[in-house]
Design a protein around this motif. Structure first.
Motif, short mmCIF file in Angstrom:
data_model
loop_
_atom_site.label_atom_id
_atom_site.label_comp_id
_atom_site.label_asym_id
_atom_site.label_seq_id
_atom_site.Cartn_x
_atom_site.Cartn_y
_atom_site.Cartn_z
N GLY A 1 0.80 -1.22 0.00
CA GLY A 1 0.00 0.00 0.00
C GLY A 1 0.83 1.27 0.00
O GLY A 1 0.29 2.38 0.01
N ASP A 2 2.14 1.16 -0.03
CA ASP A 2 3.03 2.32 -0.05
C ASP A 2 2.99 2.94 -1.45
O ASP A 2 3.05 2.22 -2.45
CB ASP A 2 4.45 1.86 0.29
CG ASP A 2 5.42 3.01 0.53
OD1 ASP A 2 5.29 4.06 -0.12
OD2 ASP A 2 6.32 2.84 1.36
N THR A 3 2.91 4.24 -1.53
CA THR A 3 2.83 4.91 -2.83
C THR A 3 4.11 4.78 -3.65
O THR A 3 4.08 4.94 -4.85
CB THR A 3 2.50 6.41 -2.66
OG1 THR A 3 3.50 7.00 -1.83
CG2 THR A 3 1.13 6.60 -2.04
N SER A 4 5.23 4.46 -3.01
CA SER A 4 6.47 4.30 -3.76
C SER A 4 6.54 2.93 -4.44
O SER A 4 7.41 2.69 -5.26
CB SER A 4 7.69 4.50 -2.86
OG SER A 4 7.70 3.53 -1.84
N GLY A 5 5.63 2.04 -4.10
CA GLY A 5 5.54 0.75 -4.78
C GLY A 5 6.51 -0.28 -4.24
O GLY A 5 7.15 -0.09 -3.22
N PRO A 6 6.66 -1.40 -4.98
CA PRO A 6 7.56 -2.47 -4.56
C PRO A 6 9.01 -2.00 -4.51
O PRO A 6 9.35 -0.97 -5.08
CB PRO A 6 7.38 -3.53 -5.65
CG PRO A 6 6.19 -3.14 -6.42
CD PRO A 6 5.98 -1.68 -6.22
N VAL A 7 9.83 -2.79 -3.84
CA VAL A 7 11.25 -2.45 -3.71
C VAL A 7 12.11 -3.54 -4.34
O VAL A 7 11.70 -4.69 -4.48
CB VAL A 7 11.66 -2.25 -2.24
CG1 VAL A 7 10.94 -1.08 -1.62
CG2 VAL A 7 11.42 -3.51 -1.43
#
Length: 125
Positions: free
Chosen positions: A21-27
């Motif tokens: 759910g983080d707006t920066s997306g997957p890492v």
């Protein structure tokens, strides 16, 4: 690997950090215990794209005897990782070898994919 993950303090049940759910997306992570914690490497090292994996690890495989105060994890806390594997980068080149044009450096791959680059002796900087 490209992953989404959540880290839980297994002792308290609290979420320590998450990318879900983080707006920066997957890492992107490099699956290498010299770069990320050993327990996470053990959790994901054989995972396939599309997998959701849960890893429960003792302190020694997580943050060691010091814990991680930034995540609210103490030295004796068990750590739980939930990881969604979104992508896996290849570990070696794939495809048919292509010849280099005359005068260009050449590349030969070892069986494990390690490249060796040979620069022509008459090449100018």
């Amino acid at each position: 690997m490209t992953v989404d993950f959540a880290v839980y303090n297994g002792t308290t049940g609290k979420v320590a950090t998450t990318t879900f759910g983080d707006t920066s997306g997957p890492v992107q992570i490099t699956v290498d215990s010299s770069q990320i914690i050993a327990g996470l490497v053990k959790t994901v090292e054989c995972a396939k794209i599309g997998s959701r994996i849960v890893g429960v690890m003792p302190p020694k495989d997580a943050f060691g005897s010091q814990g991680n105060s930034n995540f609210g994890i103490g030295a004796k806390d068990v750590v739980v990782f939930v990881v969604d594997v979104i992508g896996v980068a290849p570990t070696k080149a794939d495809g048919a070898p292509q010849p280099a044009p005359a005068g260009f450096p050449t590349v030969k791959l070892a069986k494990d994919g390690t490249p060796t680059v040979t620069i022509p002796k008459d090449a100018k900087a």
